[in-house]
Structures are given as C-alpha cells and as structure tokens.
Design an enzyme around this catalytic site. Structure first.
Site, PDB file in Angstrom:
ATOM      1  N   LYS A   1      53.055  25.622  29.325  1.00 36.61           N
ATOM      2  CA  LYS A   1      51.916  25.628  30.245  1.00 36.61           C
ATOM      3  C   LYS A   1      51.134  26.927  30.114  1.00 36.61           C
ATOM      4  CE  LYS A   1      53.651  21.811  31.487  1.00 36.61           C
ATOM      5  NZ  LYS A   1      53.091  20.581  30.941  1.00 36.61           N
TER       6      LYS A   1
ATOM      7  N   LYS B   1      51.203   8.984  30.760  1.00 32.44           N
ATOM      8  CA  LYS B   1      52.015   9.231  31.947  1.00 32.44           C
ATOM      9  C   LYS B   1      52.159   7.903  32.685  1.00 32.44           C
ATOM     10  CE  LYS B   1      51.186  13.917  33.296  1.00 32.44           C
ATOM     11  NZ  LYS B   1      51.386  14.563  32.007  1.00 32.44           N
TER      12      LYS B   1
HETATM   13 MG    MG Z   1      50.252  17.653  30.212  1.00 36.49          MG
END
Ligand code: MG
Length: 368
Positions: free
Chosen positions: A165, A265
C-alpha cells in the site's frame, strides 16, 4: 429445491496488526463480517460471507449488508438456489444496486448448487484448475521501515506475492517503490496499491519516474475518468480494482485499454455470478487478473479461490487472502490454508468449508 430459511450472523474479525491505507490516512483494526446460512427443503445448507474492508474503504459496510438482506429476504425465500440467475434477478428487483449486500447470498447459493451437483464450485462453474494459486499479502504499513518488516514477515510464511500500500505523497511513494524493488526476490509478484490516493498529477509524476522499474500500480486515482485521463501519458502497467464494480466498468476498462490487470473483488462486484462475467471480459481482452473477496475469513478466501481456479493459469496472477491477518478462525483450521504461500482448491463439493456455527454467537436475523 427451495430456500426455506436465511440465518444471518454478525462476527467481528480482529486484525493481528493495525493496518493503514492511503499513506496512513485510514486505520483498520477489526473487520465487520456477516455470515449467512441458507437452508433448503432438500436438507442442503449453504454458507456465504460478506466482509467489507471496514466502513471507510469503499461504499460498503457490514450494517449495510445486514440491512440489504433484511430487505431482500422475502424475495429470495422459496427460490431454487441452483438457479443463480433467478436469484440474482429477484435480488435486483427487490433492491437495485447494493451489490456488496447480494454477494453473500450468491455465495451461499453457489455452495448449495455445488453440493447438490457433488462438485466443487469451480468445477460447476465450468472447470477449476488444480494449480495452486499464489496468495498475495497485503502490506499496509505507514513507514518505509515498517514496510520492509511486514514484507519480510510474509516472506517467512512463504508468500511470493505482495500488495504494497502506497499513496498520498509523491516523494515518499517513489522512495518506497525504489527501496522495495532493490530487495525484490526472483519470481516475486509485487503490486503497488495506491487505493485511489493520487491526484492525476501525482499519478503522472510517480508513474513516469518509475518507468525504468516496470512495476505495476493498482488503482492510482479515484475514478476511471482520472485513470483514463493519465492513460497513455506514462508507461507503467495499471491494475484496477476499486473502480471495477459493474460489467459496464469492465467493458470501459477493456475497450479503453485503461488497465493491464483486473483486481476482481467478489464482495464489491456482487459475488461469483457477476464476477464470472467480468472475468470473461478480461480474458477476451488479454487482461490478467488478481482475485480477492475484499476481506474476511477462510470462507471468503475460498470463494475467491474458486473464481481464481476458473481463470486459466497463465492469466491468474494471485489470490489475495485475509485469513492470515486475523486473530480468530471461525472454521477451526478447516478449508484452504497457506501452504508455502499458495492456496489449493478444495475437492469437497460446494464451497468446501463451513464455519463452526457454535462460535458465531446468536443470529442477528432469521428469515423464513
Ligand atoms: Mg487494491
């Protein structure tokens, strides 16, 4: 076969370590999970899970799932769970949008359909690869030093794929990418996940200055408009996940050449039924895929693994799993687990893993 009862459980899944997104702007310590049990008049029971990544990550949250199921339940009771398209249409009629609330029901129906057919879900969907899928870690750390520590912790557990991240500060992001690339191991898959954290100008600055590294950047900007605006002005491969929700999004990304990778997702797109269509758009356009549930227990990870198994080996980069990040295990060690950084498709019919119902507490909703 008819669905006779829907039972809903709310479970908190604490994270082992605090998790930061967007350069430290968002902090996560526990996930709000909704477990859904579908019972049928044939005596087959299916389980689904919906676990958004907290309340602040994308427009999805646990209370919304439970409210959505409350709204849709009467339209789902009495349907044949093997007729997935009927279930999908009934849910869409009862509640437009809100895909994340529909995903657990879709998952439980696939679980039942697989058990009824005596096939793992991936095989019922048309054929599941038995090639183990690399698990992508999720490296949500604040500083460069912490990032190194977290990656090393996952390497010791056998992980060869990492989602690191970044986002929020151009100079810090460039420094972090260059630092991690210096120590990248042969064969390691690393995705730099911005989680929408750059403006268009920031995205161009980082992606242009890292072109020599040939790294992949995920979801650099907030919207597909932003990603389209910088597309063609840098040579860095892009993955899109948070802006990949509908079939229309998938078509736009594919036809516009906005990304080399889809990050599907399952909870965000509404479950396996919808995700399979997005998969096919990707395959038709030469787009490879990462698959993830969004968050959750081994049940959610297993759902992602089934979809990943229906993607040809060469086009499936990794599955992202959450189970190793949690301090609780609702399935008592059953189901696909990390074996040298990979998940192996279960051979049991249906999903292949159910929770210990006794450990889920009292139901928060029963519909029949
Ligand atoms: Mg992602």
């Amino acid at each position: 076969m008819k669905i006779t009862r829907i039972t809903v459980f709310h479970v908190e899944l604490p994270l082992e370590y605090p998790y930061w997104l967007s350069g430290g702007r968002l902090k996560f310590e526990s996930l709000d999970a909704t477990l859904v049990k579908l019972e049928t008049d044939a005596g087959i029971t299916g389980w689904g899970e919906g676990t958004p990544w907290g309340h602040t990550y994308v427009p999805a949250h646990g209370p919304g799932i439970r409210a959505g199921i409350h709204t849709m339940a009467a339209s789902v009771i009495g349907l044949d769970p093997r007729r997935l398209l009927d279930v999908e249409r009934a849910m869409d009629l009862a509640l437009p949008g809100h895909f994340y609330a529909k995903a657990p029901i879709d998952m439980a129906c696939w679980d039942i359909a697989g058990q009824a057919a005596r096939m793992p879900i991936a095989d019922l969907m048309g054929g599941g690869s038995r090639t183990p899928r690399p698990i992508a870690s999720s490296v949500g750390a604040k500083t460069l030093e912490e990032t190194r520590v977290v990656i090393e912790r996952y390497r010791r557990r056998g992980y060869i794929a990492h989602s690191v991240k970044i986002g929020g500060d151009v100079e810090r992001d460039i420094a972090r990418i260059r630092d991690i690339e210096k120590t990248r191991l042969p064969g390691e898959i690393i995705l730099y996940d911005v989680n929408r954290g750059w403006t268009r100008q920031q995205a161009l600055r980082v992606m242009s200055s890292c072109e020599d590294l040939n790294v992949t950047v995920e979801q650099p900007c907030e919207t597909l408009d932003d990603i389209a605006a910088v597309s063609g002005r840098h040579a860095t491969p892009v993955s899109v996940d948070e802006s990949l929700v509908t079939l229309q999004d998938a078509v736009r990304i594919a036809q516009g050449g906005l990304a080399e990778l889809f990050g599907i997702k399952l909870n965000r797109v509404g479950g396996l039924t919808r995700a399979a269509r997005i998969r096919d758009i990707g395959l038709a356009h030469g787009i490879d895929m990462f698959v993830m549930a969004t968050g959750g227990s081994v049940l959610a990870d297993t759902e992602a693994l089934h979809l990943a198994a229906t993607i040809p080996d060469d086009n499936c980069r990794a599955v992202w799993a959450c189970q190793d990040m949690l301090t609780v295990d609702i399935a008592g060690g059953r189901g696909p687990r990390n074996i040298e950084g990979h998940l192996h498709l279960p051979e049991e019919p249906g999903l292949g893993v159910h929770p210990n119902e006794d450990g889920l507490g009292e139901p928060v909703g029963i519909y029949q």
